[in-house]
Design a protein around this motif. Structure first.
Motif, short mmCIF file in Angstrom:
data_model
loop_
_atom_site.label_atom_id
_atom_site.label_comp_id
_atom_site.label_asym_id
_atom_site.label_seq_id
_atom_site.Cartn_x
_atom_site.Cartn_y
_atom_site.Cartn_z
N UNK A 81 33.81 42.44 35.50
CA UNK A 81 35.25 42.55 35.20
C UNK A 81 36.11 42.26 36.41
N UNK A 82 35.52 42.28 37.62
CA UNK A 82 36.31 41.91 38.80
C UNK A 82 36.49 40.40 38.90
N UNK A 83 35.63 39.65 38.18
CA UNK A 83 35.74 38.18 38.15
C UNK A 83 36.60 37.74 36.97
N UNK A 84 36.25 38.21 35.76
CA UNK A 84 37.00 37.87 34.55
C UNK A 84 37.30 39.15 33.79
N UNK B 136 33.76 33.25 40.70
CA UNK B 136 32.47 33.80 40.32
C UNK B 136 32.10 33.42 38.90
N UNK B 137 31.02 34.03 38.40
CA UNK B 137 30.54 33.77 37.04
C UNK B 137 30.32 35.11 36.34
N UNK B 138 30.73 35.18 35.08
CA UNK B 138 30.55 36.40 34.30
C UNK B 138 30.12 36.02 32.87
N UNK C 28 29.13 32.19 28.74
CA UNK C 28 29.27 32.19 30.20
C UNK C 28 30.65 31.69 30.60
N UNK C 29 31.26 32.38 31.55
CA UNK C 29 32.60 32.01 32.04
C UNK C 29 32.50 31.82 33.55
N UNK C 30 32.96 30.64 34.00
CA UNK C 30 32.95 30.33 35.43
C UNK C 30 34.40 30.30 35.93
N UNK C 31 34.65 30.96 37.06
CA UNK C 31 36.01 31.03 37.63
C UNK C 31 35.99 30.44 39.04
N UNK C 32 36.92 29.56 39.28
CA UNK C 32 37.08 28.99 40.63
C UNK C 32 38.55 29.08 41.03
N UNK C 33 38.81 28.93 42.33
CA UNK C 33 40.18 28.88 42.81
C UNK C 33 40.73 27.45 42.64
N UNK C 34 42.03 27.31 42.44
CA UNK C 34 42.58 25.96 42.27
C UNK C 34 42.43 25.15 43.56
N UNK C 35 42.25 23.85 43.36
CA UNK C 35 42.15 22.97 44.53
C UNK C 35 43.55 22.63 45.04
N UNK C 36 43.70 22.55 46.36
CA UNK C 36 45.00 22.24 46.95
C UNK C 36 44.78 21.53 48.29
N UNK C 37 45.83 21.02 48.80
CA UNK C 37 45.84 20.37 50.12
C UNK C 37 44.75 19.32 50.26
#
Length: 752
Positions: A81-84, A97-99, A113-122
Motif C-alpha cells: 500500500x506504500x507503492x499503490x 515499485x510493484x504491487x 500486477x501494478x507497476x509504478x514509476x516516477x515520471x521522466x523529466x529533463x
C-alpha cells in the motif's frame, strides 16, 4: 407422518450422493457467481503524480451469458500500500515499485500486477564532442548520449539513447540513428531527440575539413593554374595539397586519397593525379576530397603550337616595380624550349609598361612606367601568349574601411555569422584614395576563432583573433614597393550566439508606490549552455506608469500609476519583452465560500473579491494561484475546484502578498437508502426492529438506522422509536416513514 420422515431422509441421501458424483458447478444454482475478472488483464503501469486510475471488476454469473459490474461491492487490497493505494478499485500511485492488487467478491477473487514509476523529466543530450564536426571524423566523435531523470526514482539518470526517437533538421548535412551521427555535407543541422513526451535538441555544425585544394606540378612544385600539353607527351604527375582551414592547421598531400576526374576522357585521362594525354582538344581535370574540389583546364595541342609563360596569369605592379616572365614553347612531345630571348615582347600600352629581355636572356623584364592597364604579349614563330598587367600609382598608406557602429575596424560577431571583408584603400601621393581590395590577401591569427573563406569573414568559435591583410606580391621581383611591407589589421571578437532568453511565464505585476526586483532571466546559448544573465541584461521600460529605479542594492521596478507598461531586456543578439501591469494596493480579500463540502467528482467555483485602499473592489478570482494541500482529495485549476476522493484539504492562494484559504471536505454522494423490512404483520404488543442502509456512489454501504428521523402515520396503531424499533399498539394499519439526508424509506405495518 412416519412416511413423510422416511421420504425426507431418502431425499437427503440422494442429495449427498449427487454432490459426491457431480462437480459443484454442475449443481450451482442460477444466480451464483462462478468467477470474477478485471476489465483488462494487462499489467497496469502508473506514474507517480498522475490522476488515479479506476479498475472495474465483472462477475460471471451462473445462468447468464453477460457479465455483471460488481466493482462497488468488491473488497480490495494492495500487497504494497506504500507503492499503490487502492480504494474501491481506484489506484493511486505513491512511490516507485510493484504491487499486487487483489479484488474479492463473495467467494471469488482475482489479482493484477501494478507497476509504478516516477515520471521522466529533463531529457539531456550529451555529445562526445563540442558540436563542431568535419567530414571524415571518426565514429568515436560522432556519438550523442540521451539521458532522462525518472523511472525508479526522481533522480535516477537513465540512458535512453537506444529508446529515443532521433531526427535531423537537415539530412543534407547529417543523419542520426540511435545516437550515432552520419555526416553528409557542410552546414548546420539541429538534432532532436524525443522520449516519453520530452524533447531535447542539439545544434551541430559540419565543416569541410579544408578551405581549398591546390594543384601543383609534382616535379616543379609550382601551382598549376592551367596546363598546356602536346599530343604524345609522357604522363604529367599532379599533386593535390589541402590548404590550411579552421579544422586543419597543416597542409596534407591527398593525391592518392582524392577522387580524380577528366571532363573529356577522349582528350586526357587522370588517375591519382597522373594526367595522360590521348588527343588534341580541351578537358578539365578535377579533384574532389571530403567535399572540397579544385580543377585545372588542360589544353592538348599539336607540336609547335604551345607557348608557356612563367609565372602565368594576370599580374599587378606598383610604379617602379618589375616582373620577370619566362617564355617557353613546346617544340616536340616531352620537350620544352626556352624562347625568352628570341620571343617578341610587346605591350599594347607602352606608356604603362615596357618589356625588355633580361641580361641573362632567360626571361623578360616587365617594368611599370605609368598608371594604367596593358596587355603584355610574347610571340614566337606563330605562337603567342598574353596576360593583363595593372600598374598602380605609388601608395603611401593602406587603410581598411571602418565599422559604422564602432567607428573602428574592429568586428564583433556571433558564432557561425559571416560578414563581407572590409574595403581596403591606398593613399596616393596627392592624398586621394584608391580601392585596392582585390589586391589584398587575408590571413587569420587564430583560425579556430575566425577565418576568411570565399571572400567572407567567418566566425567559428568564441574568442578573439586578428585578421591581417597584405598586398599580393609573390611574383614581383626587386625592387619591391615600400607599401608591400605594410598591412591592415581587423580585430575580431566572436561571442557565443544566444538561442533564446527565458523569463517569467506570467506578466509582471506591480503595486503603485511599491518596488519589486527585476525579473530573473536565463540565456540558452546555441551550444546548449545555460547562463543566468539577470545582472548583465540591459533593460528599458516603455510608458510612464512605472520606472526602473537605481537603489543601493541594484536596479528595481517601481509602480507609479495604475495601467500597463512593457519591460524590454537585451542580451547579446537576443531581446525579450515582458508585459507589466500596475495596480493599486489591495488591503483585504474576501473568499466566497470560505468552506466547501463536495461530492466526489463534483466541481465548484471560488470567488475572491479584493478591496483596494481607495475602497473600490475588484474580482481577483483568476489571479490567486490556488494550491491544494492534498491533491489526492481535491484539485484546483484557476477558479474551479474538483473533488477527487473522500477526505479534507485546504486551498491556499495569495494576491499582492495577502493570503486566503478555503477548507474543503469531500464526502461520497448518497445514491440510495434501503430498509430491511418494507411490510410487517405484528400482533398487538409485539416489537420489530428494522435496519436502514445507505448506499453511496463509491459502493460503500453504511448502517444509518440510528441517524434516521422516524414518523408514524398512526401512532395509536404502531409507534416507532429513534433506534428503528416498531411497536404494535392496537389493531389496524399504519405507515412508518424514515428520512435520512434527502432519501426516505417506508414500512407498511398491519397490527392483528
Amino acid at each position: 407422518m412416519t412416511v413423510y420422515r422416511k421420504m425426507t431422509k431418502l431425499l437427503f441421501i440422494m442429495i449427498l450422493l449427487a454432490t459426491a458424483v457431480f462437480p459443484v458447478s454442475v449443481l450451482a444454482a442460477t444466480g451464483d457467481v462462478n468467477s470474477i475478472e478485471f476489465d483488462s488483464s494487462a499489467k497496469v503501469e502508473l506514474i507517480v503524480g498522475q490522476t488515479p486510475k479506476q479498475l472495474k471488476v465483472y462477475a460471471s454469473v451462473e445462468g447468464s451469458s453477460s457479465k455483471r459490474d460488481v466493482t462497488a461491492s468488491t473488497s480490495w487490497s494492495s500487497s504494497k500500500s506504500n507503492v499503490v493505494q487502492v480504494v474501491n478499485g481506484q489506484l493511486t500511485p505513491l512511490i516507485s515499485g510493484t504491487a499486487i492488487i487483489t479484488a474479492t467478491y463473495k467467494d471469488a477473487l482475482t489479482s493484477i500486477e501494478v507497476s509504478v514509476t516516477y515520471p521522466y523529466k529533463e531529457l539531456k543530450l550529451v555529445p562526445s564532442s563540442t558540436g563542431n564536426y568535419k567530414l571524415g571524423d571518426d565514429e568515436a566523435q560522432l556519438l550523442i548520449k540521451a539521458s532522462a531523470l525518472g523511472g525508479k526514482s526522481e533522480t535516477t539518470d537513465n540512458d535512453v539513447t537506444a529508446d529515443a526517437d532521433w531526427s535531423s533538421s537537415n539530412t543534407n548535412v547529417l543523419n542520426i540513428k540511435d545516437g550515432k551521427i552520419t555526416l553528409a555535407g557542410e552546414g548546420t543541422a539541429t538534432i532532436t531527440a524525443k522520449y516519453k513526451g520530452l524533447t531535447a535538441t542539439y545544434k551541430a555544425t559540419v565543416q569541410l575539413p579544408y578551405s581549398a585544394i591546390e594543384l601543383k606540378e609534382t616535379v616543379k612544385g609550382t601551382i598549376v593554374k592551367e596546363l598546356e600539353m602536346l599530343n604524345g607527351d609522357n604522363p604529367l604527375q599532379l599533386s593535390a595539397v589541402t590548404q590550411i582551414s579552421a579544422v586543419n592547421v597543416v597542409s596534407e598531400d591527398i593525391t592518392k586519397k582524392a577522387e580524380w576526374n577528366s571532363s573529356n576522357v577522349a582528350v586526357a585521362t587522370v588517375k591519382e593525379g597522373s594526367v595522360k594525354v590521348l588527343s588534341s582538344g580541351k578537358t578539365v581535370i578535377s579533384v574532389t576530397y571530403l567535399g572540397i574540389s579544385a580543377s585545372v583546364d588542360v589544353y592538348v595541342r599539336a607540336p609547335f603550337e604551345a607557348m608557356l609563360l612563367t609565372p602565368s596569369g594576370d599580374h599587378s605592379l606598383f610604379m617602379g616595380e618589375s616582373l620577370k616572365v619566362a617564355a617557353d614553347v613546346r617544340d616536340a612531345a616531352n620537350s620544352t624550349k626556352p624562347v625568352s630571348k628570341d620571343a617578341v615582347w610587346s605591350s599594347d600600352n607602352q606608356l604603362t609598361a615596357t618589356a625588355t629581355v633580361a641580361a641573362d636572356g632567360l626571361s623578360a623584364v616587365i617594368t611599370a612606367k605609368a598608371v594604367g592597364t596593358t596587355t603584355i604579349k610574347a610571340e614566337y614563330k606563330g605562337v603567342n601568349k598574353t596576360f593583363k598587367l595593372t600598374v598602380y600609382p605609388t601608395i603611401t598608406a593602406l587603410e581598411a574601411e571602418k565599422n559604422e557602429k564602432t567607428d573602428t575596424t574592429d568586428q564583433e560577431l556571433y558564432t557561425a555569422d559571416s560578414v563581407s571583408l572590409p574595403k581596403v584603400t591606398g593613399t596616393k601621393l596627392d592624398g586621394t584614395k584608391l580601392d585596392l581590395s582585390q589586391e589584398i590577401e587575408w590571413n587569420s591569427s587564430n583560425v579556430d576563432v575566425a577565418l576568411v573563406k570565399d571572400g567572407k569573414l567567418v566566425a567559428v568559435a568564441a574568442g578573439t583573433a586578428s585578421i591581417i591583410g597584405k598586398l599580393k606580391g609573390g611574383d614581383v621581383s626587386a625592387p619591391l614597393a615600400t607599401i608591400r611591407s605594410q598591412n591592415v589589421e581587423i580585430k575580431v571578437t566572436v561571442k557565443d550566439k544566444v538561442l533564446i532568453l527565458i523569463g517569467p511565464e506570467d506578466n509582471l505585476g506591480l503595486v503603485t508606490g511599491e518596488e519589486d526586483p527585476l525579473p530573473t532571466i536565463q540565456a540558452i546559448m546555441e551550444n546548449g549552455e545555460e547562463r543566468d544573465v539577470t545582472g548583465t541584461i540591459e533593460w528599458t521600460l516603455t510608458g510612464t506608469n512605472a520606472v526602473i529605479k537605481q537603489t543601493t542594492t541594484g536596479k528595481v521596478l517601481k509602480g507609479l500609476l495604475k495601467g500597463s507598461a512593457s519591460l524590454k531586456g537585451t542580451y547579446a543578439n537576443m531581446t525579450i519583452s515582458i508585459p507589466v501591469t500596475i495596480e493599486q494596493k489591495v488591503v483585504k480579500l474576501v473568499v466566497e465560500p470560505a468552506t466547501l463540502e463536495m461530492n466526489i467528482k463534483g466541481s465548484k467555483t471560488i470567488k475572491v473579491t479584493g478591496y483596494y485602499s481607495t475602497g473600490k473592489t475588484a474580482n481577483f478570482s483568476s489571479g490567486m494561484n490556488w494550491e491544494s494541500s492534498n491533491p489526492l482529495v481535491a484539485t484546483v485549476k484557476g477558479t474551479s475546484v474538483k473533488a477527487v476522493a473522500e477526505g479534507t484539504t485546504t486551498l491556499t492562494g495569495s494576491y499582492q502578498g495577502i493570503t486566503a484559504t478555503v477548507k474543503i471536505t469531500v464526502v461520497p454522494k448518497l445514491t440510495k437508502v434501503t430498509v430491511s423490512e418494507t411490510r410487517l404483520k405484528l400482533a398487538s404488543g409485539y416489537t420489530k426492529t428494522v435496519v436502514v442502509t445507505a448506499l453511496y456512489d463509491t459502493g460503500k454501504e453504511v448502517n444509518v438506522t440510528d441517524k434516521v428521523i422516524w414518523t408514524s402515520s398512526k401512532p395509536s396503531v404502531a409507534k416507532v422509536n429513534a433506534s428503528g424499533s416498531i411497536t404494535a399498539v392496537s389493531k389496524g394499519s399504519a405507515s412508518i416513514k424514515g428520512k435520512f439526508d434527502t432519501k426516505t424509506v417506508t414500512v407498511s405495518v398491519t397490527v392483528n
